[in-house]
Design an enzyme around this catalytic site. Structure first.
Site, short mmCIF file in Angstrom:
data_model
loop_
_atom_site.label_atom_id
_atom_site.label_comp_id
_atom_site.label_asym_id
_atom_site.label_seq_id
_atom_site.Cartn_x
_atom_site.Cartn_y
_atom_site.Cartn_z
N HIS A 178 5.72 -3.39 17.89
CA HIS A 178 4.62 -3.68 16.95
C HIS A 178 4.63 -5.68 16.32
CE1 HIS A 178 2.36 -4.39 13.07
NE2 HIS A 178 1.56 -5.12 14.21
N GLU A 220 1.54 -1.74 19.44
CA GLU A 220 0.58 -1.47 17.79
C GLU A 220 -0.03 -3.40 17.90
OE1 GLU A 220 2.72 -0.71 14.93
OE2 GLU A 220 3.46 1.57 15.91
N HIS A 230 4.99 7.20 10.91
CA HIS A 230 4.50 6.54 10.30
C HIS A 230 5.84 7.51 8.72
CE1 HIS A 230 5.83 2.91 7.38
NE2 HIS A 230 4.58 1.99 8.85
N1 PXP Z 1 2.96 3.95 13.28
C1 PXP Z 1 3.00 2.68 13.15
C2 PXP Z 1 1.16 2.49 13.52
C3 PXP Z 1 2.99 2.16 12.24
O1 PXP Z 1 3.02 0.36 11.73
C4 PXP Z 1 4.67 2.01 12.34
C5 PXP Z 1 5.59 1.25 11.64
O2 PXP Z 1 6.00 0.22 12.44
C6 PXP Z 1 5.42 3.33 12.68
C7 PXP Z 1 3.76 4.27 13.77
C8 PXP Z 1 6.65 3.74 12.96
O3 PXP Z 1 7.05 3.79 11.34
P1 PXP Z 1 8.74 4.78 11.56
O4 PXP Z 1 9.60 3.05 11.47
O5 PXP Z 1 8.38 4.82 9.11
O6 PXP Z 1 8.84 5.72 11.54
#
Ligand code: PXP
Length: 239
Positions: free
Chosen positions: A43, A71, A192
């Site tokens: 991201h 991202e 997430h």
């Molecule tokens: N998906 C998105 C859109 C996110 O913003 C994030 C966090 O950067 C994740 C997945 C991954 O989440 P986690 O770090 O909690 O595994």
């Protein structure tokens, strides 16, 4: 079979905390690829607080025959970078100044006038577009209306409720949204707060195509190493 995309932002967060060059998220991506993941996620935030432009360029170069999931906020700057980088998938996410991590899905309904052009631009350049989605049926329908190929369901409420009395309730919400995505012929991603424990139940969602996981795998890596942490996750997801 569900694809696993490892989000390497956490390696960049650690690097930026000292302002040097280690740990390099590009090295983390290479380790994850060798361990057998299906893709790498990064991201690039507008404020460049973790992933840097150079990381995106190098990750693009090393992700071969696998998928780079970029991202991005739906800004002009990020659209230009996506068009130059050509990841296999762009995931549109909201960004709020000062947030610790992404706090929810995109409010697609609110941005319904602007998003079709963004999605079309990225798709015309050959990229798949996924929208990080709130757990709300109208938002998922709106993601379809603006032309997205996929939605990524926001799994934080389920991840945080896992093992508590609220787990069933949160999982049911996810399952209902997943069913709707299937009905609308939207591909389904999720992410997430997923980890090798709560992934067991996520696997029961029949149309789930991809999960992106960052925090939990880097947390495990502190104790058992990144390669082992990735393999532990792969074993749960692919078995
Ligand atoms: N998906 C998105 C859109 C996110 O913003 C994030 C966090 O950067 C994740 C997945 C991954 O989440 P986690 O770090 O909690 O595994």
């Amino acid at each position: 079979m569900i694809n696993l995309s490892i989000n390497v932002d956490k390696a960049a967060t650690l690097r930026q905390s000292r302002g040097g060059s280690e740990p390099d998220p590009v090295h983390a991506a290479a380790v994850a690829l060798v361990a057998g993941v299906d893709g790498i996620t990064a991201h690039l935030r507008g404020d460049r607080r973790h992933i840097q432009d150079r990381d995106v360029e190098l990750i693009r170069k090393i992700v071969i025959h696998k998928e780079f999931n970029f991202e991005m906020a739906a800004t002009e700057e990020m659209i230009d970078i996506a068009l130059k980088t050509k990841p296999e998938q762009c995931t549109l996410v909201p960004e709020r100044e000062g947030e610790l991590t992404t706090e929810n899905g995109v409010n697609v309904i609110k941005e319904k006038a602007r998003l079709p052009k963004v999605v079309e631009t990225l798709k015309d350049a050959g990229m798949r577009v996924s929208i990080f989605s709130m757990l709300n049926e109208d938002q998922i329908r709106a993601a379809k209306d603006v032309g997205a190929d996929r939605v990524e369901l926001f799994t934080e409420p389920y991840g945080q409720a896992f093992g508590t009395e609220n787990e069933d309730k949160e999982f049911e919400k996810l399952a209902k949204c997943a069913e709707l995505a299937d009905k609308l012929e939207l591909g389904l991603n999720a992410g997430h707060d997923l980890d090798f424990r709560n992934m067991r139940r996520m696997k029961t969602i029949p149309n789930l195509l991809e999960v992106s996981i960052g925090h939990s795998v880097f947390s495990r890596a502190v104790f058992i190493g990144l390669e082992n942490a990735v393999k532990e996750l792969l074993q749960v997801i692919k078995s």
